[in-house]
Each structure stands twice: as structure tokens, then as C-alpha cells.
Scaffold this motif. Structure first.
Motif, PDB file in Angstrom:
ATOM      1  N   ARG A 114       9.100  -1.848   5.516  1.00  0.00           N
ATOM      2  CA  ARG A 114       9.111  -0.663   4.651  1.00  0.00           C
ATOM      3  C   ARG A 114       9.670  -1.005   3.272  1.00  0.00           C
ATOM      4  O   ARG A 114       9.111  -0.602   2.255  1.00  0.00           O
ATOM      5  N   LEU A 115      10.771  -1.757   3.219  1.00  0.00           N
ATOM      6  CA  LEU A 115      11.331  -2.153   1.931  1.00  0.00           C
ATOM      7  C   LEU A 115      10.299  -2.964   1.145  1.00  0.00           C
ATOM      8  O   LEU A 115      10.114  -2.753  -0.050  1.00  0.00           O
ATOM      9  N   SER A 116       9.601  -3.838   1.809  1.00  0.00           N
ATOM     10  CA  SER A 116       8.583  -4.646   1.162  1.00  0.00           C
ATOM     11  C   SER A 116       7.471  -3.761   0.588  1.00  0.00           C
ATOM     12  O   SER A 116       7.033  -3.964  -0.553  1.00  0.00           O
ATOM     13  N   ARG A 117       7.033  -2.773   1.356  1.00  0.00           N
ATOM     14  CA  ARG A 117       5.966  -1.868   0.873  1.00  0.00           C
ATOM     15  C   ARG A 117       6.421  -1.064  -0.343  1.00  0.00           C
ATOM     16  O   ARG A 117       5.653  -0.869  -1.280  1.00  0.00           O
ATOM     17  N   VAL A 118       7.674  -0.613  -0.348  1.00  0.00           N
ATOM     18  CA  VAL A 118       8.186   0.138  -1.495  1.00  0.00           C
ATOM     19  C   VAL A 118       8.290  -0.780  -2.711  1.00  0.00           C
ATOM     20  O   VAL A 118       7.871  -0.420  -3.816  1.00  0.00           O
ATOM     21  N   MET A 119       8.832  -1.971  -2.510  1.00  0.00           N
ATOM     22  CA  MET A 119       9.005  -2.903  -3.627  1.00  0.00           C
ATOM     23  C   MET A 119       7.663  -3.345  -4.219  1.00  0.00           C
ATOM     24  O   MET A 119       7.566  -3.614  -5.417  1.00  0.00           O
ATOM     25  N   ASN A 120       6.631  -3.404  -3.385  1.00  0.00           N
ATOM     26  CA  ASN A 120       5.313  -3.831  -3.856  1.00  0.00           C
ATOM     27  C   ASN A 120       4.450  -2.667  -4.332  1.00  0.00           C
ATOM     28  O   ASN A 120       3.271  -2.854  -4.638  1.00  0.00           O
ATOM     29  N   GLY A 121       5.027  -1.462  -4.367  1.00  0.00           N
ATOM     30  CA  GLY A 121       4.312  -0.306  -4.880  1.00  0.00           C
ATOM     31  C   GLY A 121       3.332   0.325  -3.918  1.00  0.00           C
ATOM     32  O   GLY A 121       2.549   1.194  -4.305  1.00  0.00           O
ATOM     33  N   LEU A 122       3.338  -0.101  -2.656  1.00  0.00           N
ATOM     34  CA  LEU A 122       2.432   0.491  -1.671  1.00  0.00           C
ATOM     35  C   LEU A 122       2.941   1.845  -1.177  1.00  0.00           C
ATOM     36  O   LEU A 122       2.167   2.667  -0.703  1.00  0.00           O
ATOM     37  N   LEU A 123       4.246   2.045  -1.277  1.00  0.00           N
ATOM     38  CA  LEU A 123       4.874   3.342  -0.997  1.00  0.00           C
ATOM     39  C   LEU A 123       5.619   3.741  -2.253  1.00  0.00           C
ATOM     40  O   LEU A 123       6.180   2.898  -2.957  1.00  0.00           O
ATOM     41  N   GLU A 124       5.638   5.042  -2.511  1.00  0.00           N
ATOM     42  CA  GLU A 124       6.184   5.516  -3.774  1.00  0.00           C
ATOM     43  C   GLU A 124       7.705   5.551  -3.838  1.00  0.00           C
ATOM     44  O   GLU A 124       8.290   5.259  -4.868  1.00  0.00           O
ATOM     45  N   THR A 125       8.345   5.918  -2.748  1.00  0.00           N
ATOM     46  CA  THR A 125       9.784   6.161  -2.825  1.00  0.00           C
ATOM     47  C   THR A 125      10.480   5.826  -1.513  1.00  0.00           C
ATOM     48  O   THR A 125       9.853   5.723  -0.471  1.00  0.00           O
ATOM     49  N   LEU A 126      11.761   5.663  -1.625  1.00  0.00           N
ATOM     50  CA  LEU A 126      12.609   5.443  -0.456  1.00  0.00           C
ATOM     51  C   LEU A 126      12.976   6.783   0.178  1.00  0.00           C
ATOM     52  O   LEU A 126      12.845   7.838  -0.452  1.00  0.00           O
ATOM     53  N   TYR A 127      13.472   6.728   1.401  1.00  0.00           N
ATOM     54  CA  TYR A 127      14.070   7.902   2.033  1.00  0.00           C
ATOM     55  C   TYR A 127      15.526   7.979   1.581  1.00  0.00           C
ATOM     56  O   TYR A 127      16.115   6.959   1.186  1.00  0.00           O
TER      57      TYR A 127
END
Length: 160
Positions: A114-127
């Protein structure tokens, strides 16, 4: 089994409802604010992002650090200890810049993928609990990261 986010969203709603009841005089104000919070938070834990958490905290005018400590006290994280990583000043100085994403995820209590997806812009934001975990791991106040990531805050100084 109910996941962590679903449990926490219920706790957050309960805390905020209690605060509204304590702070506001008018029933109309209470209803308006409660509706605004429900609209912002929504019903799905999957869509309750850190930015929505910040918006709601500011709407109620609650200290976000206190709210985080009350809600996420059971989040599993470990503090990064810069001093144990180096035998000399150069190594100690450079260590914070050499942590892998996997190490940061582990210390902050965030799923590595999940951290990787957020850092790579695949997810917009953290919880919200992930921002809290990052703040605690880096020995920051949660408000510093919430404001930096989703507000007008300056980049926090890490490792001082």
C-alpha cells in the motif's frame, strides 16, 4: 472479522458526536455539523482518507494530535532510532536518507504494498492511521504530517 479502518471510523464518529454535543449550544448547529461530518466521512472505511480526517478535525476545531492519540493509540508502529544506525557521524547523518520503502512501511505500521502504491501515485492518499504511524515512526506530531501532506504546512524536520 472487522478490519482496523472500519473499527476506527466508528470510534471517530463517536468521539466527534460527543464533542459536538459538549461544545455547541443550538440543536440546529449540532444537526448541521453532524450532517456535515457524516457527509465528509461517509459510510465506507475504504473511502475515509487522511485528508477527510483533517477536514473533519478542522471543522470541529479539535486538536488533531489529541484526536490521533485517542483514536490510534493501538496502532502498531516503531520509532526510528537514528543513533543506533551509525558508528560514525557521517553514517548517522545519512541513515535517514537510506531507509527503504519496506523499512519505513514496517516502522510506520503500513502495508508495504500500500505504501508503495501511494508513493508511486497509484493511490491518492493515505489513511489517517497511516499518517499517524509515519509521524510516530519519525518522531513527529501527527499534525505536522497532516498539515504538510494535506494542508499548508511546511516540510517537517526529521531526525533532529
Amino acid at each position: 472479522m472487522t478490519d482496523y479502518k472500519t473499527i476506527k471510523i466508528k470510534e471517530i464518529k463517536q468521539i466527534l458526536t460527543s464533542l459536538i454535543q459538549q461544545r455547541l449550544v443550538s440543536d440546529e448547529e449540532k444537526r448541521f455539523l453532524q450532517q456535515k461530518i457524516n457527509d465528509t466521512i461517509g459510510t465506507s472505511a475504504q473511502s475515509f482518507s487522511a485528508i477527510k480526517f483533517l477536514i473533519v478535525a478542522k471543522l470541529i476545531k479539535i486538536d488533531i494530535d489529541d484526536l490521533c492519540e485517542n483514536v490510534f493509540h493501538d496502532h502498531k508502529w516503531k520509532k526510528l532510532d537514528w543513533s543506533t544506525f551509525g558508528t560514525n557521524h557521517l553514517k548517522t547523518f545519512l541513515t535517514p536518507f537510506t531507509f527503504s520503502q519496506n523499512s519505513i512501511a514496517e516502522y510506520a505500521g503500513i502495508e508495504k504494498a500500500r505504501l508503495s502504491r501511494v508513493m508511486n501515485g497509484l493511490l491518492e492518499t493515505l489513511y489517517p492511521h497511516e499518517v499517524y504511524g509515519l509521524a510516530k515512526a519519525f518522531d513527529l506530531n501527527p499534525s505536522e504530517l497532516f498539515d504538510y501532506f494535506y494542508g499548508n504546512g511546511e516540510k517537517p524536520l526529521v531526525g533532529l
